[in-house]
Design an enzyme around this catalytic site. Structure first.
Site, mmCIF file in Angstrom:
data_model
loop_
_atom_site.group_PDB
_atom_site.id
_atom_site.type_symbol
_atom_site.label_atom_id
_atom_site.label_comp_id
_atom_site.label_asym_id
_atom_site.label_seq_id
_atom_site.Cartn_x
_atom_site.Cartn_y
_atom_site.Cartn_z
ATOM 1 N N GLY A 149 0.879 -1.055 -0.101
ATOM 2 C CA GLY A 149 0.120 0.038 0.010
ATOM 3 C C GLY A 149 0.811 1.371 0.032
ATOM 4 O O GLY A 149 1.985 1.205 0.276
ATOM 5 N N GLN A 163 3.126 10.057 1.724
ATOM 6 C CA GLN A 163 4.461 9.514 1.334
ATOM 7 C C GLN A 163 4.894 9.743 0.151
ATOM 8 O O GLN A 163 6.252 9.438 -0.359
ATOM 9 C CB GLN A 163 4.231 7.850 1.449
ATOM 10 C CG GLN A 163 3.881 7.324 2.879
ATOM 11 C CD GLN A 163 3.907 5.666 2.712
ATOM 12 O OE1 GLN A 163 2.852 5.303 2.385
ATOM 13 N NE2 GLN A 163 4.935 5.074 3.156
ATOM 14 N N CYS A 183 7.473 -0.174 6.455
ATOM 15 C CA CYS A 183 6.784 0.944 5.807
ATOM 16 C C CYS A 183 7.810 1.585 4.770
ATOM 17 O O CYS A 183 9.033 1.631 4.978
ATOM 18 C CB CYS A 183 6.427 1.823 6.816
ATOM 19 S SG CYS A 183 5.694 3.712 6.023
ATOM 20 N N LEU A 184 7.267 1.886 3.729
ATOM 21 C CA LEU A 184 8.058 2.463 2.484
ATOM 22 C C LEU A 184 9.066 3.882 3.054
ATOM 23 O O LEU A 184 10.243 4.064 2.556
ATOM 24 C CB LEU A 184 7.524 2.689 1.153
ATOM 25 C CG LEU A 184 6.635 1.448 0.715
ATOM 26 C CD1 LEU A 184 6.068 2.256 -0.732
ATOM 27 C CD2 LEU A 184 7.937 0.406 0.203
ATOM 28 N N HIS A 238 -2.834 0.458 8.241
ATOM 29 C CA HIS A 238 -1.652 1.233 8.161
ATOM 30 C C HIS A 238 -1.557 2.054 7.499
ATOM 31 O O HIS A 238 -1.131 3.404 7.710
ATOM 32 C CB HIS A 238 -0.495 0.011 7.897
ATOM 33 C CG HIS A 238 0.949 0.470 7.551
ATOM 34 N ND1 HIS A 238 2.001 0.077 8.206
ATOM 35 C CD2 HIS A 238 1.351 1.510 6.604
ATOM 36 C CE1 HIS A 238 3.035 0.969 7.782
ATOM 37 N NE2 HIS A 238 2.818 1.761 6.879
ATOM 38 N N GLU A 239 -2.084 2.291 6.188
ATOM 39 C CA GLU A 239 -2.408 3.251 5.230
ATOM 40 C C GLU A 239 -3.117 4.400 5.721
ATOM 41 O O GLU A 239 -3.054 5.467 5.581
ATOM 42 C CB GLU A 239 -2.759 2.842 3.950
ATOM 43 C CG GLU A 239 -1.913 1.775 3.237
ATOM 44 C CD GLU A 239 -0.487 2.226 3.344
ATOM 45 O OE1 GLU A 239 -0.101 3.328 3.006
ATOM 46 O OE2 GLU A 239 0.280 1.182 3.176
ATOM 47 N N HIS A 244 -1.305 6.567 8.022
ATOM 48 C CA HIS A 244 -0.558 7.723 7.317
ATOM 49 C C HIS A 244 -1.461 8.848 7.058
ATOM 50 O O HIS A 244 -0.765 10.063 7.100
ATOM 51 C CB HIS A 244 -0.152 7.216 5.978
ATOM 52 C CG HIS A 244 1.311 6.363 5.801
ATOM 53 N ND1 HIS A 244 2.326 6.802 6.429
ATOM 54 C CD2 HIS A 244 1.359 5.018 5.611
ATOM 55 C CE1 HIS A 244 3.237 5.906 6.387
ATOM 56 N NE2 HIS A 244 2.655 4.917 6.101
HETATM 57 CO CO CO Z 1 3.865 2.903 5.706
#
Ligand code: CO
Length: 191
Positions: free
Chosen positions: A45, A50, A103-104, A145-146, A149
């Site tokens: 995701g 991000q 996480c990216l 999780h997203e 963000h």
């Molecule tokens: Co993340």
């Protein structure tokens, strides 16, 4: 187009996000770029902050898990490839379960986060059609999780005790840009 990922420590990840409407400029192109960036970086995701945008938009593809985990997961487990616009989580329920998240925006760090197994979410898709759905399992996990963000929360915020101490030094290094990520990143202090 592959977009750079904003790294832990960059203020955009903590900024309040706004709803968008279907006049948002180049929305379909933006969504296409988010998918491309997510697959390139091997994410499940990716959320708009991000990639540097303080808007309520994220995309999730848990279909990627299907071939790996369908043996273990129950046949009823639902995997999705879905765009979430202006989402609101209206309920979280079910047993809390731990999972090692990554996480990216926070490369090379993973940590166990405990979340409720089921989520009810109201959102618009990329055609601005409204949905009210319940997800569970890994799909719920990635959505939570997203969603965090776009609320300015990162998975590392959920860590406690010794694990929090262990990652704090690494987080500082990411904040300072002292890291060679395998994809292009924007660090705090960079535009
Ligand atoms: Co993340």
């Amino acid at each position: 187009m592959i977009l750079p990922i904003y790294a832990y420590g960059h203020p955009i990840l903590r900024k309040e996000t706004s709803d968008i409407d279907n006049n948002y400029p180049n929305l379909q192109e933006l969504i296409a770029n988010m998918w491309e960036t997510m697959y390139y970086t091997h994410g499940m995701g990716i959320a708009a902050p991000q990639i540097g945008l303080a808007i309520r938009l994220f995309v999730v593809d848990t279909l990627q898990l299907k071939s790996d985990e369908e043996e273990e997961e129950k046949a009823t487990a639902e995997y999705v490839k879905q765009v979430f616009i202006n989402p609101e989580i209206i309920d979280e329920s079910g047993d809390e379960w731990p999972y090692e998240e990554g996480c990216l925006s926070i490369p090379n760090i993973r940590g166990k986060v405990t979340r409720p197994s089921q989520v009810r979410i109201v959102y618009y898709d990329e055609n601005f059609v409204k949905h009210d759905k319940i997800y569970d399992g890994m799909t719920a996990r990635v959505i939570q999780h997203e969603y965090d963000h776009i609320e300015g929360t990162l998975f590392t915020d959920h860590l406690t005790g010794l694990k929090k101490q262990l990652v704090s030094r690494k987080l500082q290094q990411i904040s300072r840009g002292e890291l060679r990520p395998r994809y292009k990143m924007v660090f705090a202090g960079q535009k």
